[in-house]
Design a protein around this motif. Sequence first.
Motif, PDB file in Angstrom:
ATOM      1  N   THR A 164       0.877  -1.201  -0.264  1.00 34.62           N
ATOM      2  CA  THR A 164      -0.147   0.095  -0.115  1.00 34.62           C
ATOM      3  C   THR A 164       0.934   1.236  -0.007  1.00 34.62           C
ATOM      4  O   THR A 164       1.987   1.039   0.422  1.00 34.62           O
ATOM      5  CB  THR A 164      -0.814   0.061   1.200  1.00 34.62           C
ATOM      6  OG1 THR A 164      -0.179   0.037   2.237  1.00 34.62           O
ATOM      7  CG2 THR A 164      -1.830  -1.178   1.241  1.00 34.62           C
ATOM      8  N   GLN A 165       0.353   2.327  -0.445  1.00 36.51           N
ATOM      9  CA  GLN A 165       1.115   3.639  -0.605  1.00 36.51           C
ATOM     10  C   GLN A 165       0.861   4.241   0.699  1.00 36.51           C
ATOM     11  O   GLN A 165      -0.221   4.414   1.116  1.00 36.51           O
ATOM     12  CB  GLN A 165       0.570   4.439  -1.586  1.00 36.51           C
ATOM     13  CG  GLN A 165       0.878   4.126  -3.059  1.00 36.51           C
ATOM     14  CD  GLN A 165       2.350   4.203  -3.177  1.00 36.51           C
ATOM     15  OE1 GLN A 165       3.151   5.260  -2.681  1.00 36.51           O
ATOM     16  NE2 GLN A 165       2.785   3.104  -4.091  1.00 36.51           N
ATOM     17  N   LYS A 166       1.856   4.699   1.532  1.00 37.11           N
ATOM     18  CA  LYS A 166       1.733   5.502   2.717  1.00 37.11           C
ATOM     19  C   LYS A 166       2.447   6.684   2.601  1.00 37.11           C
ATOM     20  O   LYS A 166       3.405   7.082   1.879  1.00 37.11           O
ATOM     21  CB  LYS A 166       2.705   4.471   3.844  1.00 37.11           C
ATOM     22  CG  LYS A 166       1.987   3.233   4.026  1.00 37.11           C
ATOM     23  CD  LYS A 166       1.016   3.430   5.158  1.00 37.11           C
ATOM     24  CE  LYS A 166       0.775   1.978   5.535  1.00 37.11           C
ATOM     25  NZ  LYS A 166      -0.299   2.045   6.522  1.00 37.11           N
ATOM     26  N   ILE A 167       1.648   7.584   3.477  1.00 37.41           N
ATOM     27  CA  ILE A 167       2.437   8.986   3.344  1.00 37.41           C
ATOM     28  C   ILE A 167       2.641   9.200   4.770  1.00 37.41           C
ATOM     29  O   ILE A 167       1.917   9.023   5.851  1.00 37.41           O
ATOM     30  CB  ILE A 167       1.335  10.104   2.883  1.00 37.41           C
ATOM     31  CG1 ILE A 167       0.637   9.708   1.634  1.00 37.41           C
ATOM     32  CG2 ILE A 167       1.598  11.626   3.116  1.00 37.41           C
ATOM     33  CD1 ILE A 167      -0.665  10.525   1.149  1.00 37.41           C
ATOM     34  N   HIS A 168       4.005   9.622   5.003  1.00 43.62           N
ATOM     35  CA  HIS A 168       4.507   9.938   6.430  1.00 43.62           C
ATOM     36  C   HIS A 168       4.775  11.270   6.717  1.00 43.62           C
ATOM     37  O   HIS A 168       5.663  12.057   5.709  1.00 43.62           O
ATOM     38  CB  HIS A 168       5.640   9.207   6.853  1.00 43.62           C
ATOM     39  CG  HIS A 168       5.270   7.755   6.771  1.00 43.62           C
ATOM     40  ND1 HIS A 168       4.700   7.054   7.822  1.00 43.62           N
ATOM     41  CD2 HIS A 168       5.539   6.683   5.675  1.00 43.62           C
ATOM     42  CE1 HIS A 168       4.550   5.790   7.506  1.00 43.62           C
ATOM     43  NE2 HIS A 168       5.088   5.541   6.218  1.00 43.62           N
ATOM     44  N   LEU A 169       4.110  12.193   7.345  1.00 42.65           N
ATOM     45  CA  LEU A 169       4.355  13.775   7.432  1.00 42.65           C
ATOM     46  C   LEU A 169       4.799  14.116   9.059  1.00 42.65           C
ATOM     47  O   LEU A 169       4.578  13.669   9.813  1.00 42.65           O
ATOM     48  CB  LEU A 169       3.265  14.354   7.121  1.00 42.65           C
ATOM     49  CG  LEU A 169       2.504  14.111   5.593  1.00 42.65           C
ATOM     50  CD1 LEU A 169       1.325  15.035   5.480  1.00 42.65           C
ATOM     51  CD2 LEU A 169       3.799  14.689   4.720  1.00 42.65           C
ATOM     52  N   THR A 170       5.444  15.219   8.991  1.00 40.60           N
ATOM     53  CA  THR A 170       5.798  15.810  10.118  1.00 40.60           C
ATOM     54  C   THR A 170       5.424  17.383  10.005  1.00 40.60           C
ATOM     55  O   THR A 170       5.507  17.870   9.120  1.00 40.60           O
ATOM     56  CB  THR A 170       7.335  15.931  10.532  1.00 40.60           C
ATOM     57  OG1 THR A 170       7.784  14.464  10.849  1.00 40.60           O
ATOM     58  CG2 THR A 170       7.675  16.475  11.782  1.00 40.60           C
ATOM     59  N   CYS A 171       4.472  17.794  11.170  1.00 37.31           N
ATOM     60  CA  CYS A 171       3.771  18.924  11.213  1.00 37.31           C
ATOM     61  C   CYS A 171       4.548  20.009  11.815  1.00 37.31           C
ATOM     62  O   CYS A 171       4.863  19.808  13.013  1.00 37.31           O
ATOM     63  CB  CYS A 171       2.430  18.701  11.328  1.00 37.31           C
ATOM     64  SG  CYS A 171       1.475  17.726  10.513  1.00 37.31           S
ATOM     65  N   ALA A 172       4.718  21.305  11.268  1.00 35.13           N
ATOM     66  CA  ALA A 172       5.184  22.347  12.351  1.00 35.13           C
ATOM     67  C   ALA A 172       4.182  22.677  13.302  1.00 35.13           C
ATOM     68  O   ALA A 172       3.080  22.441  13.187  1.00 35.13           O
ATOM     69  CB  ALA A 172       5.309  23.553  11.208  1.00 35.13           C
ATOM     70  N   GLY A 173       4.629  23.113  14.438  1.00 36.43           N
ATOM     71  CA  GLY A 173       3.994  23.043  15.498  1.00 36.43           C
ATOM     72  C   GLY A 173       3.356  21.777  16.368  1.00 36.43           C
ATOM     73  O   GLY A 173       2.512  21.913  17.231  1.00 36.43           O
ATOM     74  N   GLY A 174       3.598  20.446  15.673  1.00 34.18           N
ATOM     75  CA  GLY A 174       3.397  19.443  16.559  1.00 34.18           C
ATOM     76  C   GLY A 174       1.845  18.695  16.155  1.00 34.18           C
ATOM     77  O   GLY A 174       1.531  17.942  16.842  1.00 34.18           O
ATOM     78  N   ALA A 175       1.075  19.334  15.069  1.00 38.92           N
ATOM     79  CA  ALA A 175      -0.054  18.814  14.863  1.00 38.92           C
ATOM     80  C   ALA A 175       0.081  17.284  14.389  1.00 38.92           C
ATOM     81  O   ALA A 175       0.914  16.852  13.813  1.00 38.92           O
ATOM     82  CB  ALA A 175      -0.512  19.556  13.486  1.00 38.92           C
ATOM     83  N   LYS A 176      -1.003  16.764  14.745  1.00 36.89           N
ATOM     84  CA  LYS A 176      -0.819  15.001  14.727  1.00 36.89           C
ATOM     85  C   LYS A 176      -2.022  14.560  13.811  1.00 36.89           C
ATOM     86  O   LYS A 176      -2.056  12.995  13.732  1.00 36.89           O
ATOM     87  CB  LYS A 176      -0.833  14.434  16.060  1.00 36.89           C
ATOM     88  CG  LYS A 176       0.184  14.823  16.814  1.00 36.89           C
ATOM     89  CD  LYS A 176       1.568  13.925  16.588  1.00 36.89           C
ATOM     90  CE  LYS A 176       2.626  14.397  17.482  1.00 36.89           C
ATOM     91  NZ  LYS A 176       4.144  14.033  16.986  1.00 36.89           N
ATOM     92  N   ASP A 177      -2.960  15.438  13.462  1.00 33.80           N
ATOM     93  CA  ASP A 177      -4.081  14.981  12.808  1.00 33.80           C
ATOM     94  C   ASP A 177      -3.788  14.209  11.340  1.00 33.80           C
ATOM     95  O   ASP A 177      -4.428  13.446  10.969  1.00 33.80           O
ATOM     96  CB  ASP A 177      -5.187  16.145  12.500  1.00 33.80           C
ATOM     97  CG  ASP A 177      -5.741  16.733  13.493  1.00 33.80           C
ATOM     98  OD1 ASP A 177      -5.617  16.077  14.895  1.00 33.80           O
ATOM     99  OD2 ASP A 177      -6.315  17.624  13.598  1.00 33.80           O
ATOM    100  N   ARG A 178      -2.713  14.550  10.776  1.00 32.83           N
ATOM    101  CA  ARG A 178      -2.581  13.958   9.408  1.00 32.83           C
ATOM    102  C   ARG A 178      -0.996  13.671   9.358  1.00 32.83           C
ATOM    103  O   ARG A 178      -0.262  14.268   8.542  1.00 32.83           O
ATOM    104  CB  ARG A 178      -2.805  15.107   8.282  1.00 32.83           C
ATOM    105  CG  ARG A 178      -4.342  15.476   8.153  1.00 32.83           C
ATOM    106  CD  ARG A 178      -4.401  16.279   7.128  1.00 32.83           C
ATOM    107  NE  ARG A 178      -6.013  16.636   7.086  1.00 32.83           N
ATOM    108  CZ  ARG A 178      -6.547  17.714   7.728  1.00 32.83           C
ATOM    109  NH1 ARG A 178      -5.912  18.269   8.852  1.00 32.83           N
ATOM    110  NH2 ARG A 178      -7.910  17.929   7.470  1.00 32.83           N
ATOM    111  N   THR A 179      -0.150  12.974  10.115  1.00 29.09           N
ATOM    112  CA  THR A 179       1.017  12.521  10.101  1.00 29.09           C
ATOM    113  C   THR A 179       1.267  11.100   9.443  1.00 29.09           C
ATOM    114  O   THR A 179       2.150  10.912   8.839  1.00 29.09           O
ATOM    115  CB  THR A 179       1.520  12.388  11.388  1.00 29.09           C
ATOM    116  OG1 THR A 179       0.761  11.723  12.462  1.00 29.09           O
ATOM    117  CG2 THR A 179       1.538  13.855  12.144  1.00 29.09           C
ATOM    118  N   THR A 180       0.299  10.060   9.305  1.00 30.30           N
ATOM    119  CA  THR A 180       0.493   8.876   8.657  1.00 30.30           C
ATOM    120  C   THR A 180      -0.764   8.535   7.763  1.00 30.30           C
ATOM    121  O   THR A 180      -1.844   8.424   8.562  1.00 30.30           O
ATOM    122  CB  THR A 180       1.008   7.903   9.806  1.00 30.30           C
ATOM    123  OG1 THR A 180       2.211   8.073  10.376  1.00 30.30           O
ATOM    124  CG2 THR A 180       1.079   6.527   8.744  1.00 30.30           C
ATOM    125  N   GLY A 181      -0.593   8.479   6.674  1.00 26.23           N
ATOM    126  CA  GLY A 181      -1.729   8.220   5.768  1.00 26.23           C
ATOM    127  C   GLY A 181      -1.708   7.066   4.959  1.00 26.23           C
ATOM    128  O   GLY A 181      -0.549   6.840   4.616  1.00 26.23           O
TER     129      GLY A 181
END
Length: 143
Positions: A88-105
Motif C-alpha cells: 500500500t502507498q503510505k504518506i508520512h508527514l511531520t507537521c510544524a507546531g506538532g499537529a498530529k491529525d495528518r501524520t501517517t496516511g
Amino acid sequence: MGLVSALALTACGGGSGSGAPSAPSTSTAPSADTVSPSATGAAAGIQGSWITTAGGKIVALVISGQRAGIFMTGGTMCNGTVGAAKGTQKIHLTCAGGAKDRTTGTVDSVDGTTLKVTWSGRTGQESYTKAEGGKLPSGLPRR
C-alpha cells in the motif's frame, strides 16, 4: 488562483535540516503535476496537487516524486515522504507546531480526479480532488 501554484512550489523546496528556510532557487522547478522519474507504477497515480476542505479550511496535499506536503489555510504546514509499505502507498508527514491529525496516511484509492487517504489521527478518511493547472477544482464550498 495562485494558491495551488504557491503551495506546490513550497512543497518542492528542500531544506537544510537546520530549521532555517532554504534559499529560493533561480532555476525553474518542475510543477507538482510532473511525475518524477522515481514515481512509477502506483506511486505515479498519486502525483500532483490534491485539494479538500475540512472544518471550513482548504487542505492542499501536494505529492512530487517521493516528497509530500500538506498546507491548510490558517497556517498548518506538514512535509515528509510517500512510499510503499506492504503493498500500500503510505504518506508520512511531520507537521510544524506538532499537529498530529495528518501524520501517517494510507492511500485507499486513486483515480484521475479523486484520491482517498485514511489518516491515523482523528481526521480519519479524507477525499481529495485533483487540482489541475494551478486552479482550485470546482465544487469546493465557498465562504
